[in-house]
Enzyme design. Structure first.
Site, PDB file in Angstrom:
ATOM      1  N   THR A 179     -11.012  -7.812   7.349  1.00 40.06           N
ATOM      2  CA  THR A 179     -11.242  -6.756   6.371  1.00 40.06           C
ATOM      3  C   THR A 179     -12.093  -7.212   5.183  1.00 40.06           C
ATOM      4  O   THR A 179     -12.054  -8.380   4.814  1.00 40.06           O
ATOM      5  CB  THR A 179      -9.830  -6.356   5.878  1.00 40.06           C
ATOM      6  OG1 THR A 179      -9.111  -5.863   6.983  1.00 40.06           O
ATOM      7  CG2 THR A 179      -9.850  -5.339   4.781  1.00 40.06           C
TER       8      THR A 179
ATOM      9  N   ARG B  22      -3.392   4.067  14.998  1.00 45.41           N
ATOM     10  CA  ARG B  22      -2.696   3.222  14.008  1.00 45.41           C
ATOM     11  C   ARG B  22      -3.526   3.163  12.717  1.00 45.41           C
ATOM     12  O   ARG B  22      -4.722   2.951  12.730  1.00 45.41           O
ATOM     13  CB  ARG B  22      -2.525   1.820  14.579  1.00 45.41           C
ATOM     14  CG  ARG B  22      -1.887   0.802  13.629  1.00 45.41           C
ATOM     15  CD  ARG B  22      -2.911  -0.103  12.994  1.00 45.41           C
ATOM     16  NE  ARG B  22      -2.299  -1.212  12.253  1.00 45.41           N
ATOM     17  CZ  ARG B  22      -2.957  -1.988  11.408  1.00 45.41           C
ATOM     18  NH1 ARG B  22      -4.227  -1.783  11.179  1.00 45.41           N
ATOM     19  NH2 ARG B  22      -2.356  -2.971  10.770  1.00 45.41           N
TER      20      ARG B  22
ATOM     21  N   ASP C 190      -3.007  -0.957   6.193  1.00 52.03           N
ATOM     22  CA  ASP C 190      -2.827  -0.875   4.736  1.00 52.03           C
ATOM     23  C   ASP C 190      -4.100  -0.564   3.981  1.00 52.03           C
ATOM     24  O   ASP C 190      -4.059  -0.034   2.863  1.00 52.03           O
ATOM     25  CB  ASP C 190      -2.320  -2.230   4.221  1.00 52.03           C
ATOM     26  CG  ASP C 190      -3.346  -3.333   4.490  1.00 52.03           C
ATOM     27  OD1 ASP C 190      -3.608  -3.617   5.684  1.00 52.03           O
ATOM     28  OD2 ASP C 190      -3.904  -3.877   3.526  1.00 52.03           O
TER      29      ASP C 190
ATOM     30  N   THR D  64      -6.119  -8.070   2.110  1.00 50.78           N
ATOM     31  CA  THR D  64      -6.521  -8.335   3.491  1.00 50.78           C
ATOM     32  C   THR D  64      -5.353  -9.018   4.187  1.00 50.78           C
ATOM     33  O   THR D  64      -4.518  -9.639   3.533  1.00 50.78           O
ATOM     34  CB  THR D  64      -7.773  -9.231   3.548  1.00 50.78           C
ATOM     35  OG1 THR D  64      -7.951  -9.725   4.883  1.00 50.78           O
ATOM     36  CG2 THR D  64      -7.676 -10.432   2.623  1.00 50.78           C
TER      37      THR D  64
ATOM     38  N   GLY E 242      -1.429  -5.859   8.056  1.00 51.61           N
ATOM     39  CA  GLY E 242      -1.281  -4.619   7.315  1.00 51.61           C
ATOM     40  C   GLY E 242       0.135  -4.109   7.167  1.00 51.61           C
ATOM     41  O   GLY E 242       0.485  -3.536   6.129  1.00 51.61           O
TER      42      GLY E 242
HETATM   43  N1  ASP Z   1      -5.220  -5.330   6.781  1.00 56.56           N
HETATM   44  C1  ASP Z   1      -5.950  -4.814   7.891  1.00 56.56           C
HETATM   45  C2  ASP Z   1      -5.082  -3.950   8.718  1.00 56.56           C
HETATM   46  O1  ASP Z   1      -3.927  -4.275   8.925  1.00 56.56           O
HETATM   47  C3  ASP Z   1      -6.550  -5.825   8.774  1.00 56.56           C
HETATM   48  C4  ASP Z   1      -6.596  -7.147   8.210  1.00 56.56           C
HETATM   49  O2  ASP Z   1      -6.956  -7.259   7.025  1.00 56.56           O
HETATM   50  O3  ASP Z   1      -6.312  -8.089   8.959  1.00 56.56           O
HETATM   51  O4  ASP Z   1      -5.576  -2.968   9.212  1.00 56.56           O
END
Ligand code: ASP
Length: 310
Positions: free
Chosen positions: A180, A208, A211, A230, A233
């Site tokens: 992210t 899905r 966050d 990041t 999530g």
């Molecule tokens: N936080 C992001 C999510 O869960 C992906 C990540 O940052 O790994 O969609």
């Protein structure tokens, strides 16, 4: 408040950025800072600056946002993004969009043109198309590297080896190789803003939402603090982590203390892994992560610094 010294802080994701992707991450961070600073250094708004910085990282296939995102179980790119203006608390978010080139631009349209805060999937795409955004074919966002990664992850799953997305302590797994993107900024008028954009997690079930685009979870800005997260999530959402960090700043913690405490809390309560960037209204910054690496960088009129070692 006027005459603040502007500052821009960006991240290009946590996790186990492999050695052979470090240079690409540094270049991407540098380019994002340059694009955001073009706005901020010229007296532009924090809101415009974070959007421009994130667009650059969405267009760079190094990162898990826009082009080159992780793929869903079905081999498609599904993106979430949000941008928030701290001075006014205006916010715009999109979830599960597939046919926009830059999810953060779609989120900005929601912020500017709708009384609502959040649109998802077809409804989000229809909304931005009606406002003149050209929709694209999802295949334009899919890169061969991610098709191969998805096959590897699915082959492991078929053997009963857990999806590394949900076993993030296994940092060696190549599923978690990039991530992210996000940005926070303070402009010359003392206004804060935050933006986060993602393709989510590899092999995710279509539909899905993570966050990143959820207000207060992966992104938040008010007149005291701005945050972008990041990482994994689900724990970030359960702890409403970006808002928790902003509240700590209001209660007198420095951004660095607040960011670190939030990442530590995520680990202790939920064994969560990830990172956060945080900024207060004086432009002080916090950077914390509990993964092997996180790509980050900041820039002011006088200097800049990059946080990913070679
Ligand atoms: N936080 C992001 C999510 O869960 C992906 C990540 O940052 O790994 O969609």
């Amino acid at each position: 408040m006027a005459d603040q010294h502007p500052i821009l802080l960006v991240h290009g994701g946590a996790w186990n950025i492999p050695d052979d992707m470090v240079e690409a991450h540094r270049t991407g961070i540098r380019n994002a800072l340059a694009a955001g600073w073009k706005v901020l250094g010229a007296g532009g708004s924090a809101l415009d600056a974070v959007e421009e910085a994130v667009v650059v990282m969405e267009d760079d296939d190094t990162f898990d946002a826009g082009l080159g995102s992780f793929l869903t179980r079905d081999g498609t790119v599904q993106m979430d993004a949000m941008v928030m203006d701290g001075a006014t608390l205006r916010a715009g978010g999109v979830g599960c969009v597939e046919r926009v080139k830059n999810a953060i631009r779609a989120a900005r349209l929601v912020l500017e043109k709708s009384p609502h805060v959040y649109f998802v999937a077809d409804g989000a795409e229809k909304f931005v198309e009606e406002l003149g955004m050209k929709l694209i074919d999802n295949a334009e966002l899919v890169v061969p590297r991610e098709m191969e990664r998805l096959k590897r992850v699915q082959a492991l799953a078929a053997k009963g080896i857990p999806d590394p997305t949900f076993a993030p302590a296994e940092f060696g797994a190549d599923a978690n190789s990039h991530d992210t993107v996000g940005a926070v900024a303070l402009d010359a008028h003392g206004r804060l803003a935050a933006a986060t954009s993602t393709g989510g997690t590899v092999n995710k079930t279509p539909g899905r939402v993570g966050d990143s685009s959820l207000i207060g979870c992966g992104v938040y800005a008010d007149d005291s603090a701005a945050a972008s997260c990041t990482g994994w999530g689900e724990p970030i959402m359960k702890l409403v982590l970006a808002k928790a960090a902003a509240d700590k700043v209001v209660r007198g913690q420095s951004p660095q203390q607040a960011a670190k405490q939030c990442i530590d809390m995520m680990k202790s309560k939920l064994n969560g892994h990830g990172g956060m960037i945080l900024m207060d209204r004086q432009g002080k910054i916090g950077i914390a992560y509990n993964t092997p690496r996180m790509a980050w960088g900041w820039r002011t009129a006088e200097s800049e610094e990059f946080g990913l070692e070679r």
